[in-house]
Design a protein around this motif. Structure first.
Motif, PDB file in Angstrom:
ATOM      1  N   LEU A 262      18.266  77.725 -29.713  1.00 50.64           N
ATOM      2  CA  LEU A 262      18.063  76.330 -30.130  1.00 50.64           C
ATOM      3  C   LEU A 262      17.049  76.295 -31.264  1.00 50.64           C
ATOM      4  O   LEU A 262      15.947  76.850 -31.146  1.00 50.64           O
ATOM      5  N   ILE A 263      17.433  75.627 -32.360  1.00 52.25           N
ATOM      6  CA  ILE A 263      16.580  75.565 -33.551  1.00 52.25           C
ATOM      7  C   ILE A 263      16.590  74.142 -34.081  1.00 52.25           C
ATOM      8  O   ILE A 263      17.644  73.503 -34.173  1.00 52.25           O
ATOM      9  N   GLN A 264      15.410  73.647 -34.420  1.00 52.81           N
ATOM     10  CA  GLN A 264      15.300  72.356 -35.098  1.00 52.81           C
ATOM     11  C   GLN A 264      14.579  72.582 -36.418  1.00 52.81           C
ATOM     12  O   GLN A 264      13.500  73.182 -36.460  1.00 52.81           O
ATOM     13  N   GLU A 265      15.196  72.081 -37.492  1.00 50.27           N
ATOM     14  CA  GLU A 265      14.630  72.226 -38.832  1.00 50.27           C
ATOM     15  C   GLU A 265      14.217  70.859 -39.360  1.00 50.27           C
ATOM     16  O   GLU A 265      14.977  69.894 -39.276  1.00 50.27           O
ATOM     17  N   TYR A 266      13.035  70.825 -39.925  1.00 47.34           N
ATOM     18  CA  TYR A 266      12.524  69.609 -40.550  1.00 47.34           C
ATOM     19  C   TYR A 266      12.166  69.950 -41.990  1.00 47.34           C
ATOM     20  O   TYR A 266      11.478  70.949 -42.249  1.00 47.34           O
ATOM     21  N   ARG A 267      12.633  69.138 -42.949  1.00 46.18           N
ATOM     22  CA  ARG A 267      12.362  69.380 -44.371  1.00 46.18           C
ATOM     23  C   ARG A 267      11.652  68.175 -44.962  1.00 46.18           C
ATOM     24  O   ARG A 267      12.015  67.027 -44.711  1.00 46.18           O
ATOM     25  N   HIS A 268      10.634  68.456 -45.722  1.00 47.56           N
ATOM     26  CA  HIS A 268       9.949  67.423 -46.493  1.00 47.56           C
ATOM     27  C   HIS A 268       9.747  67.971 -47.899  1.00 47.56           C
ATOM     28  O   HIS A 268       8.803  68.706 -48.168  1.00 47.56           O
TER      29      HIS A 268
ATOM     30  N   SER B 132       9.383  73.293 -45.455  1.00 46.44           N
ATOM     31  CA  SER B 132      10.288  73.324 -44.307  1.00 46.44           C
ATOM     32  C   SER B 132       9.524  73.800 -43.074  1.00 46.44           C
ATOM     33  O   SER B 132       8.649  74.661 -43.157  1.00 46.44           O
ATOM     34  N   VAL B 133       9.879  73.211 -41.940  1.00 49.12           N
ATOM     35  CA  VAL B 133       9.300  73.587 -40.652  1.00 49.12           C
ATOM     36  C   VAL B 133      10.456  73.856 -39.702  1.00 49.12           C
ATOM     37  O   VAL B 133      11.381  73.046 -39.605  1.00 49.12           O
TER      38      VAL B 133
ATOM     39  N   GLY C 263       7.183  77.056 -44.226  1.00 48.05           N
ATOM     40  CA  GLY C 263       7.230  77.671 -45.553  1.00 48.05           C
ATOM     41  C   GLY C 263       7.324  76.640 -46.651  1.00 48.05           C
ATOM     42  O   GLY C 263       7.614  75.461 -46.416  1.00 48.05           O
ATOM     43  N   ARG C 264       7.084  77.091 -47.841  1.00 50.83           N
ATOM     44  CA  ARG C 264       7.172  76.235 -49.023  1.00 50.83           C
ATOM     45  C   ARG C 264       7.894  76.983 -50.129  1.00 50.83           C
ATOM     46  O   ARG C 264       7.590  78.146 -50.423  1.00 50.83           O
TER      47      ARG C 264
END
Length: 780
Positions: A445-451, A455-456, A506-507
């Motif tokens: 299970l993976i949840q990705e958040y991008r701003h 990225s997280v 990461g960035r």
């Protein structure tokens, strides 16, 4: 007096006689007027009436109309078409031809029509931008037509006999007729036909040194492609009578012949003598420089442009061409200076593009940014577009989308939040209960958040490990003098329902970074231990590098990953981590060859495991096969080497249960490829094959407290091969399916695995990119 006439009676008679006399006088006047009118009409057919021209900018009236005079039309006066016609500056529009117009009208009024026709032809050659007034041409054609008509006698319709022309007169008339026809054909662009009419008179032209006809012949030959002969005619005409038109033709002919040295030698002297040739000389020098640039001869192009700049150092077109030529010569600092100077004068797109590219080749990104940021013209726009294009080419897709969304519409949604779920299975060969390992992860299970570029990723996995059951008497743990004796404690063979969490942040930028923090699986013989890494990377069009500082678990066996319980003492040991640095990178050597390499240095430590140090390196070459449908595809040789200080690959107490050869050398051939970006599916992979030699030294049973007993040494060599494949498929605008598989065969062991992930993105996607390759399975 009865017979006398009364004066009163005589009055009507007087009036009657006076009226008769008046009528007779009027008739005589009318006859005289008719005679004079007829005589005037006859005389008008013999000689022209003076014509006073009116310039188009002052007169609004039409010229007087004569009986049966044709109206002028554009088709009756075709303009001269001269080969290699040059652009004429506006200030010349009122030069030689315009100033000569009063004298032309005087020739017309003096009935000197042949001389007028020749003078018009001469002026057309001398001043190509000038055209004679339409009224002048109209009356000239009219009177020439009248002169060509047979003139009837005033007394009889029988034409008057004329004396036969002498042979000399006939030849002269034929000469003038062919010259006029050739000039007309040349103006119409029919150079071959014009040459046929004029070529027979070449001997006469030379004998009489007729400069005007010689010039006409030269222009006709230039238009017909007879450039060498045209050059000779221009030079001969200049010898007879130096003139600017012959010099102009010589410049054009030399440029057509590609005789750059002669062109450079004569350009400045000719312009010094005839300043009105400056533009022609500049144009021919630039055209010749353009030809040399297209042929890759940038040095000759530079010399030609130096001469052009000596004629006019302020000419913008020449300076722009010189700037691009410097760029081609890889003199990027000189090119950047020229483009910057041009852009200060006029903020045009060509100068902005040249400045952007030149500073980009220099790697002067900060200098370019300082110039572009305050600019509100094309430099700022091109700078942003260039940064976006560089981001795209170096796989920084999120940055490319944010910088220039209009140019990269297929990247829409690339920075969307997403959820992933899937499974993986990996396996490694070896003896049951020891080196063998089956690693199941279900579910993942993976949840990705991008701003923006940040990225997280939060990840948790359920882990099942299976090493198999060791056979009785195998060397595991702390065997006594009789290894075949029953185990007092049950050996560790599996791990069930373990959980492995991980957090990644990461960035993405010119200098990208990524940090990872996680734990080894729970439910092991040893408590979970933390691990993490920090990676810095930088990518460009010509190369890339990355550096990784890490503490990572060694996932090669149950012992090295989560630890074992000693079946003889009940003590636990294992759970090995490696700590160190990894460097890797690649760089293009030529447009078709690339070199890549990696270097790793690590220290290996574990709970009740002897310390160790390892070193690994690899160098490879790749030849770009340049196949359509691939983002890249390269084939080339490789060589790698691996070394450890100690052989700790066994499963007795103090060993780590991980592959640690003293010598592992491989040489072979590898194929690396990736399909095109921005498609509904994408595949990336590596295939390799070659020969490998693996040497593992003898090692003590108990490295922490040797007792004289040793595991035997081992040496293997033979064929090695393997592959790694990753792919992603776009199922719908929101759903993706990605997967990976790998197999690695060597003389000492085999390993492999598969992984599948289903991904949901909250924003719709139009295409897939390598950034979407999420499934990756391997043994560390």
């Amino acid at each position: 007096m009865p017979n006398a006439v009364s004066p009163i009676r005589l009055i009507p008679l007087g009036w009657l006689l006076l009226g008769i006399a008046s009528v007779q006088a009027a008739q005589e006047t009318l006859l005289e007027d008719q005679r004079q009118t007829q005589q005037g009409l006859i005389e008008s057919r013999k000689r022209p009436a003076p014509v006073v021209h009116e310039t188009s900018d002052q007169s609004t009236t039409s010229p007087p109309q004569l009986t049966d005079v044709p109206k002028p039309s554009d088709s009756d006066s075709p303009s001269i078409v001269r080969p290699d016609a040059e652009g004429i500056p506006r200030e010349r529009f009122y030069s030689a031809g315009r100033r000569a117009e009063p004298s032309l009208w005087a020739l017309l009024n003096g009935a000197r029509y042949a001389e007028l026709d020749r003078e018009i032809e001469r002026l057309r050659r001398e001043d190509p931008a000038w055209e004679p007034p339409a009224e002048l041409l109209h009356w000239l054609r009219h009177h020439l037509q009248l002169a060509a008509r047979p003139q009837p006698s005033q007394r009889t319709a029988v034409p008057a006999s004329k004396p036969a022309p002498t042979p000399q007169q006939s030849r002269t008339l034929a000469y003038e007729r062919d010259v006029a026809a050739a000039a007309r054909l040349q103006r119409q662009g029919r150079s071959e036909s014009a040459l046929e009419r004029l070529a027979p008179w070449e001997t006469r032209i030379r004998k009489t040194r007729d400069v005007d006809r010689s010039m006409l012949l030269a222009w006709i030959r230039l238009g017909a492609g007879q450039v060498e002969q045209a050059l000779a005619d221009f030079r001969r005409s200049s010898t007879w009578r130096p003139n600017a038109e012959a010099a102009r033709g010589e410049l054009l002919a030399l440029r057509r012949l590609g005789r750059d040295a002669e062109l450079m030698a004569i350009a400045e002297p000719l312009v010094a003598r005839w300043p009105n040739l400056r533009q022609t000389a500049m144009d021919t020098l630039r055209a010749a420089a353009t030809d040399r640039r297209e042929q890759g001869d940038y040095e000759t192009a530079g010399r030609l442009l130096d001469v052009a700049l000596a004629l006019d150092a302020t000419d913008r077109a020449t300076r722009q061409l010189m700037a691009w030529n410097d760029f081609k010569r890889e003199q990027w600092r000189e090119a950047a200076g020229r483009f910057q100077s041009l852009y200060r004068e006029q903020r045009d797109e060509d100068s902005a593009r040249g400045l952007t590219l030149s500073l980009g080749r220099l790697g002067a990104q900060s200098e370019l940014a300082d110039l572009a940021k305050p600019d509100d013209g094309p430099l700022n726009r091109l700078w942003r577009q260039e940064r976006a294009r560089e981001d795209y080419d170096t796989k920084r897709f999120v940055n490319a989308r944010h910088r220039d969304p209009e140019s990269f519409t297929d990247l829409a949604g690339i920075d969307s939040h997403s959820l992933l779920t899937g499974l993986s299975l990996s396996w490694r060969s070896g003896e049951s209960g020891m080196a063998r390992l089956r690693d199941w992860r279900l579910p993942i299970l993976i949840q990705e958040y991008r701003h923006g570029a940040v990225s997280v990723q939060a990840r948790i996995e359920r882990v099942d490990l299976d090493a198999g059951t060791p056979a009785p008497g195998r060397l595991v743990g702390s065997p006594t003098a009789d290894p075949a004796a029953p185990y007092p404690f049950a050996p560790t063979t599996t791990l069930d329902d373990g959980l492995r969490p991980e957090l990644q942040i990461g960035r993405e930028d010119r200098l990208s970074w990524k940090a990872v923090l996680g734990l080894t699986p729970t439910q092991g013989e040893l408590s979970p231990s933390p691990h993490g890494s920090l990676t810095l990377s930088q990518a460009g069009r010509a190369g890339a590098w990355s550096a990784k500082l890490e503490q990572s678990p060694v996932r090669e066996s149950l012992l090295s990953y989560t630890g074992l319980r000693d079946p003889y003492t009940g003590d636990t040991w294992g759970q090995v981590h490696r700590r160190g640095v990894s460097l890797q990178g690649w760089r293009t050597l030529t447009p078709t060859w690339t070199i890549a390499g990696s270097l790793q240095a690590h220290a290996y430590t574990g709970h009740e495991v002897a310390d160790n140090h390892g070193f690994a390196s690899r160098v490879s070459l790749g030849y770009d096969l340049a196949q359509s449908g691939f983002d890249y595809i390269g084939l080339g040789p490789f060589i790698d080497y691996r070394h450890f200080d100690r052989n700790l690959s066994h499963f007795t107490y103090g060993h780590g249960g991980y592959y640690s050869p003293q010598q592992d050398v491989g040489i072979g051939l590898s194929l690396n490829f990736q399909t095109e970006e921005g498609r509904p599916w994408l595949v990336r992979g590596t295939f390799h094959t070659g020969w490998r030699r693996q040497v593992q030294d003898s090692s003590p049973w108990f490295p922490l407290s040797p007792d004289g007993r040793h595991h035997p040494s081992q040496e293997d060599s033979g064929l090695a091969a393997g592959f790694v494949l990753e792919g992603v498929w776009r199922l719908s605008p929101h759903w993706q399916l990605s997967g990976s598989a790998f197999i690695d065969h060597s003389p000492d062991f085999e390993q492999g695995g598969v992984m599948f992930l289903l991904r949901y993105q909250f924003e719709p996607r139009r295409a897939l990119f390598s950034d979407d390759l999420r499934a990756s399975v391997s043994f560390d």
